[in-house]
Motif scaffolding. Structure first.
Motif, PDB file in Angstrom:
ATOM      1  N   GLY A  97      10.647   4.039   6.313  1.00 26.42           N
ATOM      2  CA  GLY A  97       9.393   3.988   6.085  1.00 26.42           C
ATOM      3  C   GLY A  97       9.115   3.133   5.160  1.00 26.42           C
ATOM      4  O   GLY A  97       7.877   2.239   5.241  1.00 26.42           O
ATOM      5  N   HIS A  98       9.445   3.270   3.685  1.00 27.60           N
ATOM      6  CA  HIS A  98       9.080   2.323   2.912  1.00 27.60           C
ATOM      7  C   HIS A  98       9.554   0.792   3.042  1.00 27.60           C
ATOM      8  O   HIS A  98       8.876   0.067   2.948  1.00 27.60           O
ATOM      9  N   SER A  99      10.671   0.759   3.703  1.00 36.19           N
ATOM     10  CA  SER A  99      11.248  -0.684   3.954  1.00 36.19           C
ATOM     11  C   SER A  99      10.470  -1.346   5.001  1.00 36.19           C
ATOM     12  O   SER A  99      10.298  -2.548   5.003  1.00 36.19           O
ATOM     13  N   ILE A 100      10.101  -0.881   6.026  1.00 41.66           N
ATOM     14  CA  ILE A 100       9.670  -1.462   7.399  1.00 41.66           C
ATOM     15  C   ILE A 100       8.010  -1.190   7.266  1.00 41.66           C
ATOM     16  O   ILE A 100       7.352  -2.181   7.288  1.00 41.66           O
ATOM     17  N   ILE A 101       7.576  -0.116   7.004  1.00 39.33           N
ATOM     18  CA  ILE A 101       5.948  -0.102   6.945  1.00 39.33           C
ATOM     19  C   ILE A 101       5.359  -0.495   5.669  1.00 39.33           C
ATOM     20  O   ILE A 101       4.306  -0.799   5.594  1.00 39.33           O
ATOM     21  N   GLY A 102       6.048  -0.297   4.589  1.00 36.29           N
ATOM     22  CA  GLY A 102       5.571  -1.128   3.248  1.00 36.29           C
ATOM     23  C   GLY A 102       4.756   0.069   2.763  1.00 36.29           C
ATOM     24  O   GLY A 102       3.750  -0.203   1.887  1.00 36.29           O
ATOM     25  N   VAL A 103       5.237   1.409   2.788  1.00 41.45           N
ATOM     26  CA  VAL A 103       4.316   2.433   2.174  1.00 41.45           C
ATOM     27  C   VAL A 103       4.908   3.017   1.043  1.00 41.45           C
ATOM     28  O   VAL A 103       6.130   2.833   0.901  1.00 41.45           O
ATOM     29  N   ASP A 162      -0.084   9.952  11.846  1.00 40.46           N
ATOM     30  CA  ASP A 162      -0.561   9.014  12.673  1.00 40.46           C
ATOM     31  C   ASP A 162      -1.036   7.672  12.010  1.00 40.46           C
ATOM     32  O   ASP A 162      -0.648   6.577  12.406  1.00 40.46           O
ATOM     33  N   ALA A 163      -1.241   7.415  10.696  1.00 38.74           N
ATOM     34  CA  ALA A 163      -1.340   6.360   9.835  1.00 38.74           C
ATOM     35  C   ALA A 163      -0.090   5.500   9.870  1.00 38.74           C
ATOM     36  O   ALA A 163      -0.078   4.365   9.768  1.00 38.74           O
ATOM     37  N   CYS A 164       0.956   6.490   9.331  1.00 38.23           N
ATOM     38  CA  CYS A 164       2.341   5.739   9.207  1.00 38.23           C
ATOM     39  C   CYS A 164       2.873   5.040  10.589  1.00 38.23           C
ATOM     40  O   CYS A 164       3.472   4.127  10.760  1.00 38.23           O
ATOM     41  N   ILE A 165       2.562   5.787  11.566  1.00 37.03           N
ATOM     42  CA  ILE A 165       3.263   5.725  12.905  1.00 37.03           C
ATOM     43  C   ILE A 165       2.512   4.218  13.344  1.00 37.03           C
ATOM     44  O   ILE A 165       2.971   3.322  14.158  1.00 37.03           O
ATOM     45  N   GLU A 166       1.082   4.220  13.304  1.00 34.15           N
ATOM     46  CA  GLU A 166       0.248   2.992  13.554  1.00 34.15           C
ATOM     47  C   GLU A 166       0.774   1.644  12.510  1.00 34.15           C
ATOM     48  O   GLU A 166       1.287   0.825  13.002  1.00 34.15           O
ATOM     49  N   GLY A 167       1.114   2.108  11.165  1.00 37.14           N
ATOM     50  CA  GLY A 167       1.714   1.012  10.251  1.00 37.14           C
ATOM     51  C   GLY A 167       3.008   0.579  10.781  1.00 37.14           C
ATOM     52  O   GLY A 167       3.282  -0.683  10.751  1.00 37.14           O
ATOM     53  N   LEU A 168       3.890   1.348  11.456  1.00 40.23           N
ATOM     54  CA  LEU A 168       5.327   1.191  12.017  1.00 40.23           C
ATOM     55  C   LEU A 168       5.002  -0.065  13.125  1.00 40.23           C
ATOM     56  O   LEU A 168       5.532  -1.027  13.057  1.00 40.23           O
ATOM     57  N   TRP A 169       3.989   0.526  14.210  1.00 43.60           N
ATOM     58  CA  TRP A 169       3.734  -0.414  15.220  1.00 43.60           C
ATOM     59  C   TRP A 169       3.351  -2.021  14.903  1.00 43.60           C
ATOM     60  O   TRP A 169       3.785  -2.742  15.224  1.00 43.60           O
ATOM     61  N   LEU A 170       2.438  -1.928  13.670  1.00 44.18           N
ATOM     62  CA  LEU A 170       1.771  -3.201  13.339  1.00 44.18           C
ATOM     63  C   LEU A 170       3.015  -3.840  12.789  1.00 44.18           C
ATOM     64  O   LEU A 170       2.947  -5.109  12.810  1.00 44.18           O
TER      65      LEU A 170
END
Length: 686
Positions: free
Chosen positions: A201-207, A401-409
């Motif tokens: 989650g940190h590495s891919i989404i950048g959160v 939902d915010a993180c899964i959206e960030g993952l798609w993006l």
């Protein structure tokens, strides 16, 4: 048949991944960084890669158009090669089998690269063993696992085309990991999947983090104030926001203390006594039975029970207590009861959280709102959910939902929806053209539970005439008279809840991007519409489908005509004639209600998203899932252009006034955290 061209228009929220402590105390060299302006993984070096035996684990397509995650084994000797491949496959399957990365699995590949280490295991006390990448723990505590040879890991990554996100897998059975340039996890059967999900989650989404006590809270899952919330599109009850869920953290600590039977470990804290319930979170390792440890609050047994599934490994326990803490001082105490566990039993961390009553705090797992998070200095930021997201509760298998959206993006932004186009000549001179798309939406081999859709339009030789017989088909039989063709493919998912037109719009046509600049955002006009305008709109459509475009240049007019546009249609490039007028009216009312400042006047008149019928949901989906007050995605320059091409001067004045309002709202609510529109250059493909 000649060359086809594409362009991609994206609206994205910017997010920066900094060196996060992630309770693993990583920053500096372990965080994503650049070397002379080049991302670390791409920087060239003279270090030779280790010998690698690479095997596929889960492969869904070519590496050229997939995101590749590859495990590099550390601390596995040559006799442990089979164990490494088994450990890597276990982790890959665990995080994609119906959970976490399952929805995006069709655009991912997983690989494993083996290099033998001279010693088995992971180093401790800050000293790596003789291994390929030099993984080690800082002390004996079960938290961060670091790497001593990043240049070797980078060389390994650069030696293969299958390395977008490298994962260093340590041959160790206990908890530990890291996020950043290299995602690190261990082969712990219970905590390995937990750690890798969180760190990716940190590495891919950048959160940043969502749990308390960290140092970095940033990205699509974090808000510094109620006026800069990047997940407003996911609010469960937008009319109730901003409502801060009432909670408090009177104490948190990371003792990393070895326990002994001769003396309890205790600490006092203060409570205001104004909350209804509280929770005690305890993290321990090295215990093997409930009878090994007594946890007390104010001299009373707190009800801690050992989880036998984890053995001696570290585990985070949440003990919910239904009563309120009284005003004043309280004591929390940890007493080791089993002398045989001395030297092994360790108190890793603990915290106490207090909660308001049911009207002040919503415990519903999927409720998205504003939940306070407290950093290591007890400063407050906000997260989307209570404990649904694995960025807070590492034992959850779900992103919010915010993180899964960030993952798609993050993932789709790297890729092309179309793997390739094949053309097969037929005996009669016609050509059978076939699209190979990502296996998403109806093309999924294993369906998911979310609404998704592809829209496909084929064009003839002029690049504007739609070949309606092949709309939404992945194949088209093109007659001998068609010497050139174009195709437009769009993908929508309800997991991307942005207002702006469908996010990943891949056009494969001969239309030039420059010709569309004044077309980009016409929805400003939409704000001036009312539900009662609907019949007028239909009459305008019947009289002149593209009457609004007469002031535009010929290229743009041709583009709009190709999409059967009418007065309101250019916002979404849809033929609204497919929908019942009542459905569209409900949709328009829904949008106006969501963006109206007079929410009280419209409250109860327009149904929430869950109350919309299937036709309206479908329309909303194709229009970009308008569950977000659209101020978040505005291109002010394009709105000015819209005003200039408006069909009446009075309209121009109204639009200019609206632009000023939107600019003010944009600054007030979103500051500089929004990256408005990116237009990528046209690229030729065969």
């Amino acid at each position: 048949m000649s060359i086809v061209k594409r362009f991609l228009v994206q609206a994205v929220v910017t997010g920066v991944s900094l060196g996060q402590f992630c309770e693993h105390q990583w920053e500096g060299k372990f965080a994503n960084h650049e070397v002379d302006g080049v991302p670390y993984l791409q920087a060239r070096q003279d270090v030779a890669p280790p010998p690698l035996e690479i095997r596929p684990l889960i492969v869904n397509g070519p590496s050229s158009n997939r995101v590749d995650l590859i495990f590099f084994g550390d601390g596995y000797t040559k006799d442990q090669k089979d164990k490494f491949f088994a450990d890597a496959l276990f982790l890959a399957n665990n995080i994609t089998d119906g959970q976490t990365f399952f929805d995006v699995l069709p655009i991912l590949n997983f690989w494993a690269g083996f290099s033998p280490s001279n010693e088995s295991g992971v180093g401790t006390g800050g000293k790596p063993l003789d291994t390929v990448y030099g993984l080690y723990r800082d002390g004996t505590e079960l938290r961060g696992v670091y790497y001593d040879k990043p240049e070797v890991a980078r060389a390994a990554c650069q030696s293969t085309d299958a390395c977008d996100f490298p994962i260093l897998l340590g041959n160790d059975p206990l908890y530990g990991g890291l996020g950043g340039t290299f995602t690190v996890t261990t082969a712990s059967p219970n905590n390995g999947p937990v750690i890798i999900r969180h760190e990716l989650g940190h590495s891919i989404i950048g959160v940043g983090e969502e749990y308390d006590g960290g140092q970095v809270y940033t990205g699509v899952n974090s808000a510094k104030s109620t006026n800069s919330v990047p997940w407003t599109q996911w609010y469960t009850d937008a009319s109730a926001e901003p409502k801060i869920q009432r909670t408090n953290m009177p104490i948190q600590a990371y003792p990393w203390a070895l326990l002994n039977t001769s003396q309890s470990w205790s600490q006092t804290f203060m409570s205001a006594g104004t909350y209804s319930t509280h929770l005690l979170q305890v993290s321990v390792s090295g215990v093997t039975a409930t009878s090994d440890l007594l946890v007390e609050i104010d001299g009373m047994d707190a009800g801690w029970e050992w989880n036998p599934a984890v053995g001696e490994d570290r585990y985070i326990y949440n003990i919910k207590r239904g009563e309120a803490l009284t005003p004043g001082e309280h004591e929390i105490k940890f007493t080791l009861m089993n002398e045989e566990r001395q030297g092994s039993a360790q108190l890793c961390s603990f915290e106490v959280l207090e909660y308001g009553d049911e009207g002040e705090f919503d415990f519903e797992p999927r409720y998205h709102g504003l939940y306070p998070t407290f950093d290591y200095k007890n400063a407050t930021s906000y997260r989307p959910t209570n404990d649904l997201c694995l960025m807070r509760d590492t034992y959850s298998a779900n992103f919010c939902d915010a993180c899964i959206e960030g993952l798609w993006l993050s993932l789709l932004g790297r890729l092309n929806l179309i793997d390739n186009i094949t053309q097969e000549a037929q005996p009669d001179g016609s050509t059978n053209a076939t699209l190979n798309l990502f296996p998403l939406a109806d093309l999924r081999q294993v369906p998911n539970s979310h609404q998704e859709a592809y829209t496909i339009l084929w064009y003839g030789v002029d690049g504007t005439t739609v070949l309606k017989n092949w709309t939404n088909s992945t194949t088209a039989l093109l007659g001998p008279d068609i010497t050139e063709f174009g195709v437009e493919v769009r993908f929508w998912t309800e997991q991307i809840g942005l207002w702006f037109k469908p996010l990943f719009d891949v056009r494969l046509s001969r239309q030039k991007l420059d010709d569309l600049k004044t077309y980009t955002l016409w929805w400003c006009q939409f704000f001036e519409s009312t539900v009662s305008d609907f019949e007028v709109i239909h009459e305008a459509f019947d009289a002149n489908p593209c009457g609004m475009t007469i002031t535009l240049d010929e290229n743009i007019q041709a583009y709009l005509h190709a999409h059967i546009c009418f007065k309101i249609e250019p916002y979404y490039l849809l033929d609204l004639k497919r929908y019942d007028s009542e459905d569209i009216e409900m949709f328009l009312g829904y949008i106006l209600w969501r963006v109206s400042g007079d929410l009280d006047a419209r409250k109860g008149q327009i149904p929430e998203w869950d109350g919309l019928n299937n036709n309206v949901r479908r329309f909303c989906l194709e229009a970009g899932c308008p569950r977000l007050v659209p101020n978040l995605f505005l291109n002010i320059d394009n709105l000015r252009e819209v005003a200039l091409v408006a069909s009446s001067r009075s309209r121009e004045v109204a639009l200019q006034e609206r632009i000023q309002e939107l600019e003010t709202q944009l600054e007030e609510y979103h500051g500089t955290t929004v990256q408005i529109i990116h237009e990528l250059p046209i690229a030729d493909i065969e």
